[in-house]
Design an enzyme around this catalytic site. Structure first.
Site, PDB file in Angstrom:
ATOM      1  N   GLY A 168      53.468  -3.402  -8.083  1.00  9.89           N
ATOM      2  CA  GLY A 168      52.780  -4.519  -7.451  1.00  9.89           C
ATOM      3  C   GLY A 168      52.451  -4.347  -5.982  1.00  9.89           C
ATOM      4  O   GLY A 168      51.454  -4.861  -5.495  1.00  9.89           O
ATOM      5  N   GLU A 220      56.916  -5.305  -0.118  1.00 11.95           N
ATOM      6  CA  GLU A 220      56.879  -5.915  -1.446  1.00 11.95           C
ATOM      7  C   GLU A 220      55.707  -6.876  -1.545  1.00 11.95           C
ATOM      8  O   GLU A 220      55.264  -7.449  -0.554  1.00 11.95           O
ATOM      9  CB  GLU A 220      58.238  -6.600  -1.691  1.00 11.95           C
ATOM     10  CG  GLU A 220      58.506  -7.195  -3.034  1.00 11.95           C
ATOM     11  CD  GLU A 220      58.205  -6.368  -4.270  1.00 11.95           C
ATOM     12  OE1 GLU A 220      57.147  -5.701  -4.321  1.00 11.95           O
ATOM     13  OE2 GLU A 220      58.999  -6.456  -5.216  1.00 11.95           O
ATOM     14  N   ASP A 221      55.215  -7.032  -2.750  1.00 15.37           N
ATOM     15  CA  ASP A 221      54.086  -7.933  -2.962  1.00 15.37           C
ATOM     16  C   ASP A 221      54.500  -9.399  -2.856  1.00 15.37           C
ATOM     17  O   ASP A 221      53.841 -10.192  -2.204  1.00 15.37           O
ATOM     18  CB  ASP A 221      53.420  -7.668  -4.332  1.00 15.37           C
ATOM     19  CG  ASP A 221      54.424  -7.553  -5.475  1.00 15.37           C
ATOM     20  OD1 ASP A 221      55.633  -7.823  -5.258  1.00 15.37           O
ATOM     21  OD2 ASP A 221      54.005  -7.204  -6.584  1.00 15.37           O
ATOM     22  N   ASP A 230      60.153 -13.775  -5.203  1.00 13.72           N
ATOM     23  CA  ASP A 230      60.207 -14.905  -6.130  1.00 13.72           C
ATOM     24  C   ASP A 230      61.660 -15.404  -6.163  1.00 13.72           C
ATOM     25  O   ASP A 230      62.096 -16.072  -5.233  1.00 13.72           O
ATOM     26  CB  ASP A 230      59.698 -14.402  -7.486  1.00 13.72           C
ATOM     27  CG  ASP A 230      59.533 -15.491  -8.519  1.00 13.72           C
ATOM     28  OD1 ASP A 230      59.174 -16.610  -8.153  1.00 13.72           O
ATOM     29  OD2 ASP A 230      59.754 -15.218  -9.715  1.00 13.72           O
ATOM     30  N   GLY A 278      64.189 -13.529  -5.745  1.00 12.21           N
ATOM     31  CA  GLY A 278      64.857 -12.749  -4.714  1.00 12.21           C
ATOM     32  C   GLY A 278      65.807 -11.684  -5.255  1.00 12.21           C
ATOM     33  O   GLY A 278      66.302 -10.858  -4.498  1.00 12.21           O
ATOM     34  N   THR A 314      65.333  -8.977  -7.127  1.00 18.20           N
ATOM     35  CA  THR A 314      64.868  -7.595  -6.987  1.00 18.20           C
ATOM     36  C   THR A 314      65.116  -7.092  -5.573  1.00 18.20           C
ATOM     37  O   THR A 314      65.703  -6.022  -5.361  1.00 18.20           O
ATOM     38  CB  THR A 314      63.348  -7.509  -7.293  1.00 18.20           C
ATOM     39  OG1 THR A 314      63.111  -8.059  -8.573  1.00 18.20           O
ATOM     40  CG2 THR A 314      62.857  -6.064  -7.254  1.00 18.20           C
ATOM     41  N   LYS A 359      57.298 -17.030  -2.397  1.00 25.89           N
ATOM     42  CA  LYS A 359      57.360 -18.219  -3.259  1.00 25.89           C
ATOM     43  C   LYS A 359      58.718 -18.875  -3.031  1.00 25.89           C
ATOM     44  O   LYS A 359      59.628 -18.791  -3.862  1.00 25.89           O
ATOM     45  CB  LYS A 359      57.243 -17.758  -4.709  1.00 25.89           C
ATOM     46  CG  LYS A 359      56.246 -18.508  -5.546  1.00 25.89           C
ATOM     47  CD  LYS A 359      56.392 -18.117  -6.995  1.00 25.89           C
ATOM     48  CE  LYS A 359      55.191 -17.386  -7.514  1.00 25.89           C
ATOM     49  NZ  LYS A 359      55.315 -17.135  -8.981  1.00 25.89           N
ATOM     50  N   ASP A 369      50.173  -8.568 -11.401  1.00 23.49           N
ATOM     51  CA  ASP A 369      49.600  -8.538 -12.742  1.00 23.49           C
ATOM     52  C   ASP A 369      50.043  -9.708 -13.602  1.00 23.49           C
ATOM     53  O   ASP A 369      51.062 -10.353 -13.353  1.00 23.49           O
ATOM     54  CB  ASP A 369      50.020  -7.254 -13.461  1.00 23.49           C
ATOM     55  CG  ASP A 369      51.510  -7.284 -13.867  1.00 23.49           C
ATOM     56  OD1 ASP A 369      52.351  -7.457 -12.971  1.00 23.49           O
ATOM     57  OD2 ASP A 369      51.801  -7.169 -15.067  1.00 23.49           O
ATOM     58  N   ARG A 389      45.465  -6.453 -11.704  1.00 18.52           N
ATOM     59  CA  ARG A 389      46.016  -5.850 -10.484  1.00 18.52           C
ATOM     60  C   ARG A 389      44.939  -5.475  -9.478  1.00 18.52           C
ATOM     61  O   ARG A 389      45.151  -5.507  -8.279  1.00 18.52           O
ATOM     62  CB  ARG A 389      46.823  -4.587 -10.816  1.00 18.52           C
ATOM     63  CG  ARG A 389      48.147  -4.844 -11.512  1.00 18.52           C
ATOM     64  CD  ARG A 389      48.988  -3.566 -11.483  1.00 18.52           C
ATOM     65  NE  ARG A 389      50.082  -3.584 -12.445  1.00 18.52           N
ATOM     66  CZ  ARG A 389      51.281  -4.129 -12.240  1.00 18.52           C
ATOM     67  NH1 ARG A 389      51.540  -4.733 -11.097  1.00 18.52           N
ATOM     68  NH2 ARG A 389      52.210  -4.083 -13.166  1.00 18.52           N
TER      69      ARG A 389
HETATM   70  P1  IMP Z   1      62.157 -11.568  -8.088  1.00 24.80           P
HETATM   71  O1  IMP Z   1      63.249 -10.582  -8.345  1.00 24.80           O
HETATM   72  O2  IMP Z   1      62.264 -12.781  -8.964  1.00 24.80           O
HETATM   73  O3  IMP Z   1      61.968 -11.939  -6.644  1.00 24.80           O
HETATM   74  O4  IMP Z   1      60.880 -10.887  -8.701  1.00 24.80           O
HETATM   75  C1  IMP Z   1      59.876 -10.383  -7.982  1.00 24.80           C
HETATM   76  C2  IMP Z   1      58.913  -9.683  -8.925  1.00 24.80           C
HETATM   77  O5  IMP Z   1      58.473 -10.539  -9.980  1.00 24.80           O
HETATM   78  C3  IMP Z   1      57.684  -9.309  -8.148  1.00 24.80           C
HETATM   79  O6  IMP Z   1      57.827  -8.047  -7.573  1.00 24.80           O
HETATM   80  C4  IMP Z   1      56.606  -9.375  -9.205  1.00 24.80           C
HETATM   81  O7  IMP Z   1      56.520  -8.147  -9.873  1.00 24.80           O
HETATM   82  C5  IMP Z   1      57.076 -10.430 -10.183  1.00 24.80           C
HETATM   83  N1  IMP Z   1      56.435 -11.740  -9.896  1.00 24.80           N
HETATM   84  C6  IMP Z   1      57.020 -12.831  -9.375  1.00 24.80           C
HETATM   85  N2  IMP Z   1      56.143 -13.847  -9.246  1.00 24.80           N
HETATM   86  C7  IMP Z   1      54.956 -13.374  -9.694  1.00 24.80           C
HETATM   87  C8  IMP Z   1      53.644 -13.954  -9.797  1.00 24.80           C
HETATM   88  O8  IMP Z   1      53.349 -15.121  -9.450  1.00 24.80           O
HETATM   89  N3  IMP Z   1      52.661 -13.151 -10.306  1.00 24.80           N
HETATM   90  C9  IMP Z   1      52.909 -11.871 -10.695  1.00 24.80           C
HETATM   91  N4  IMP Z   1      54.125 -11.287 -10.603  1.00 24.80           N
HETATM   92  C10 IMP Z   1      55.142 -12.035 -10.114  1.00 24.80           C
HETATM   93 MG    MG Z   2      56.795  -6.154  -7.810  1.00 27.11          MG
END
Ligand code: IMP
Ligand code: MG
Length: 175
Positions: A45, A99-100, A103, A105, A107, A131, A159, A165
């Site tokens: 991403g 990072e893109d 969400d 957190g 990851t 987010k 994606d 993407r």
């Molecule tokens: P986290 O571990 O929940 O913060 O996940 C982050 C990952 O979830 C990002 O690197 C994205 O790959 C994916 N992700 C979270 N929200 C979105 C979204 O709105 N659209 C697409 N991918 C998302």
């Molecule tokens: Mg990602």
């Protein structure tokens, strides 16, 4: 073909590039005296953002990538697997994780902890989208592009089922 007509624009390409220039200027300022800056993207991403950002950064950087995957809902929520590790050694280096989107957190928390454990001199996070409402574990974002509401976004690296993407903007899918 053009843009799929079910995708609406949230952040235009112009707005993205404008903000990226500001982030790059801040990074240039903060790392002007760094001996070694390793910029690490999270596949897939972050690739579009990382490339545009680093083309505007003028301090010397090295580039590497992680790829992660989350275990399915059948296992512990938030358990993150490293699918591809970085190739570079980072002990004693300044590390900027790119990072893109942040969400929940999970990851980023996992990766940031790993980078510190390996002895990076400093570890900072640059995330294009935040987010905030969805956060479950605290992750400080040092360079933040845009805060966004809790909606599923696509484009500019992000994606939906591996699609969208390559859209040059951040969009959302109209239900
Ligand atoms: P986290 O571990 O929940 O913060 O996940 C982050 C990952 O979830 C990002 O690197 C994205 O790959 C994916 N992700 C979270 N929200 C979105 C979204 O709105 N659209 C697409 N991918 C998302
Ligand atoms: Mg990602």
């Amino acid at each position: 073909m053009g843009t799929p007509n079910d995708v609406k624009t949230l952040i235009s390409s112009d707005k993205l590039q404008e903000r990226i220039a500001e982030l790059a200027a801040a990074i240039d300022r903060d790392y002007a005296d760094s001996d070694r800056l390793v910029c690490i993207g999270v596949l897939k991403g972050s690739v579009f953002f990382l490339v545009d950002l680093l083309k505007q950064v003028t301090v010397p950087v090295e580039v590497d990538f992680f790829q992660t995957a989350s275990y399915g809902s059948a296992t512990e929520p938030g358990e993150v697997r490293i699918r591809k590790d970085i190739d570079l050694a980072i002990r004693g280096s300044d590390v900027l994780l790119i990072e893109d989107i942040v969400d929940t957190g999970y990851t980023l928390r996992t990766i940031l902890d790993l980078l510190r454990f390996r002895g990076a001199r400093s570890v900072r996070l640059c995330a294009l989208l935040d987010k905030g409402e969805r956060r479950e574990v605290e992750v400080p974002i040092d360079y933040r592009g845009f805060p966004i509401d809790d909606i599923f976004v696509v484009g500019y690296g992000l994606d939906y089922d591996e699609k969208y993407r390559n859209l040059p903007f951040i969009g959302y899918i109209e239900a």
